[in-house]
Motif scaffolding. Structure first.
Motif, PDB file in Angstrom:
ATOM      1  N   VAL A 165      62.424  85.833 -85.551  1.00 42.56           N
ATOM      2  CA  VAL A 165      61.757  84.455 -85.144  1.00 42.56           C
ATOM      3  C   VAL A 165      61.571  84.350 -84.004  1.00 42.56           C
ATOM      4  N   ALA A 166      62.791  84.260 -83.164  1.00 48.22           N
ATOM      5  CA  ALA A 166      62.650  84.255 -81.720  1.00 48.22           C
ATOM      6  C   ALA A 166      63.776  85.061 -81.010  1.00 48.22           C
ATOM      7  N   ALA A 167      63.497  85.300 -79.634  1.00 45.53           N
ATOM      8  CA  ALA A 167      64.608  85.899 -78.989  1.00 45.53           C
ATOM      9  C   ALA A 167      64.503  85.601 -77.556  1.00 45.53           C
ATOM     10  N   LEU A 168      65.683  85.616 -77.038  1.00 46.39           N
ATOM     11  CA  LEU A 168      65.723  85.106 -75.473  1.00 46.39           C
ATOM     12  C   LEU A 168      66.445  86.414 -74.710  1.00 46.39           C
ATOM     13  N   TYR A 169      65.890  86.699 -73.728  1.00 46.15           N
ATOM     14  CA  TYR A 169      66.567  87.736 -72.662  1.00 46.15           C
ATOM     15  C   TYR A 169      67.273  86.885 -71.726  1.00 46.15           C
ATOM     16  N   THR A 170      68.510  86.999 -71.913  1.00 44.66           N
ATOM     17  CA  THR A 170      69.345  86.263 -71.123  1.00 44.66           C
ATOM     18  C   THR A 170      69.496  86.133 -69.598  1.00 44.66           C
ATOM     19  N   PRO A 171      69.088  87.305 -68.946  1.00 43.49           N
ATOM     20  CA  PRO A 171      69.288  87.137 -67.543  1.00 43.49           C
ATOM     21  C   PRO A 171      68.023  86.436 -66.584  1.00 43.49           C
ATOM     22  N   PHE A 221      58.189  76.641 -82.837  1.00 41.04           N
ATOM     23  CA  PHE A 221      59.630  76.688 -82.750  1.00 41.04           C
ATOM     24  C   PHE A 221      60.023  77.029 -81.115  1.00 41.04           C
ATOM     25  N   THR A 222      61.287  76.593 -80.637  1.00 39.31           N
ATOM     26  CA  THR A 222      61.595  76.710 -79.163  1.00 39.31           C
ATOM     27  C   THR A 222      63.013  77.343 -79.182  1.00 39.31           C
ATOM     28  N   ILE A 223      63.219  78.648 -78.385  1.00 38.85           N
ATOM     29  CA  ILE A 223      64.509  78.929 -78.508  1.00 38.85           C
ATOM     30  C   ILE A 223      65.094  78.699 -77.100  1.00 38.85           C
ATOM     31  N   GLN A 278      68.936  78.347 -74.228  1.00 38.49           N
ATOM     32  CA  GLN A 278      70.211  78.664 -74.321  1.00 38.49           C
ATOM     33  C   GLN A 278      71.051  77.982 -73.253  1.00 38.49           C
ATOM     34  N   ASP A 279      72.398  77.616 -73.503  1.00 47.12           N
ATOM     35  CA  ASP A 279      73.386  77.008 -72.713  1.00 47.12           C
ATOM     36  C   ASP A 279      74.220  78.061 -72.081  1.00 47.12           C
ATOM     37  N   SER A 280      74.025  78.638 -71.313  1.00 44.24           N
ATOM     38  CA  SER A 280      74.843  80.074 -70.714  1.00 44.24           C
ATOM     39  C   SER A 280      76.184  79.598 -70.490  1.00 44.24           C
ATOM     40  N   ALA A 281      76.528  78.497 -70.075  1.00 42.39           N
ATOM     41  CA  ALA A 281      77.987  78.195 -69.649  1.00 42.39           C
ATOM     42  C   ALA A 281      78.704  78.175 -71.122  1.00 42.39           C
ATOM     43  N   LYS A 282      77.873  77.861 -72.143  1.00 41.64           N
ATOM     44  CA  LYS A 282      78.550  77.588 -73.457  1.00 41.64           C
ATOM     45  C   LYS A 282      78.432  78.742 -74.227  1.00 41.64           C
ATOM     46  N   ARG A 283      77.885  79.850 -73.749  1.00 38.81           N
ATOM     47  CA  ARG A 283      77.377  80.973 -74.385  1.00 38.81           C
ATOM     48  C   ARG A 283      76.883  80.454 -75.945  1.00 38.81           C
ATOM     49  N   THR A 284      75.886  79.697 -75.969  1.00 36.46           N
ATOM     50  CA  THR A 284      75.280  78.761 -77.118  1.00 36.46           C
ATOM     51  C   THR A 284      73.637  79.161 -76.848  1.00 36.46           C
ATOM     52  N   VAL A 285      73.103  79.421 -78.021  1.00 31.84           N
ATOM     53  CA  VAL A 285      71.584  79.567 -77.979  1.00 31.84           C
ATOM     54  C   VAL A 285      71.157  78.414 -79.368  1.00 31.84           C
ATOM     55  N   TYR A 286      69.870  78.015 -78.972  1.00 34.54           N
ATOM     56  CA  TYR A 286      69.430  76.777 -79.712  1.00 34.54           C
ATOM     57  C   TYR A 286      68.085  77.323 -80.339  1.00 34.54           C
ATOM     58  N   LEU A 287      67.955  76.713 -81.575  1.00 34.09           N
ATOM     59  CA  LEU A 287      66.353  77.040 -82.089  1.00 34.09           C
ATOM     60  C   LEU A 287      66.077  75.705 -82.358  1.00 34.09           C
TER      61      LEU A 287
END
Length: 126
Positions: free
Chosen positions: A48-54, A68-70, A72-81
């Motif tokens: 559905v969706a992916a995010l390249y974290t760097p 849809f929008t993906i 991230q909250d990198s501090a929390k190591r959380t990704v949202y959709l």
């Protein structure tokens, strides 16, 4: 080992919105990609969706672009959709996935991801 825990699924009428969350814990710490996949009954799992974290570059399936929008909250190591304008065809079990290696091609292909959550159900009624 890495654990991915999804939340936020549920039932909604067509045109409605839902926000899924996926929290990562454990090792490996550095996850290069985090993504969302879904599987409807009798169908194959699809990206559905992916995010390249760097650099937070995002990738979307054509069927969800603009809806849809993906993120991230990198501090929390959380990704949202964030899922808007939901359709009955969006009904599926939604899975969070992660990968620690670089994916050269087919970034929405499920077989590129080594870590998976248990899934959260999304049901959209007409």
């Amino acid at each position: 080992t890495l654990q991915l825990v999804e939340s936020g699924g549920g039932s909604v009428q067509a045109g409605g919105s839902l926000r899924l969350s996926c929290a990562a814990s454990g090792y490996p710490v550095n996850l290069t990609y985090m993504g969302w996949f879904r599987q409807a009954p009798g169908k194959e799992r699809e990206g559905v969706a992916a995010l390249y974290t760097p650099n937070r570059r995002t990738f979307y399936a054509d069927s969800v672009k603009g809806r849809f929008t993906i993120s991230q909250d990198s501090a929390k190591r959380t990704v949202y959709l964030q899922m808007n304008s939901l359709k009955p065809d969006d009904t599926a079990m939604y899975y969070c996935a992660a990968e620690s290696s670089y994916i050269m091609r087919w970034k929405l292909s499920p077989n590129k991801y080594n870590y998976w959550g248990q899934g959260t159900q999304v049901t959209v009624s007409s």
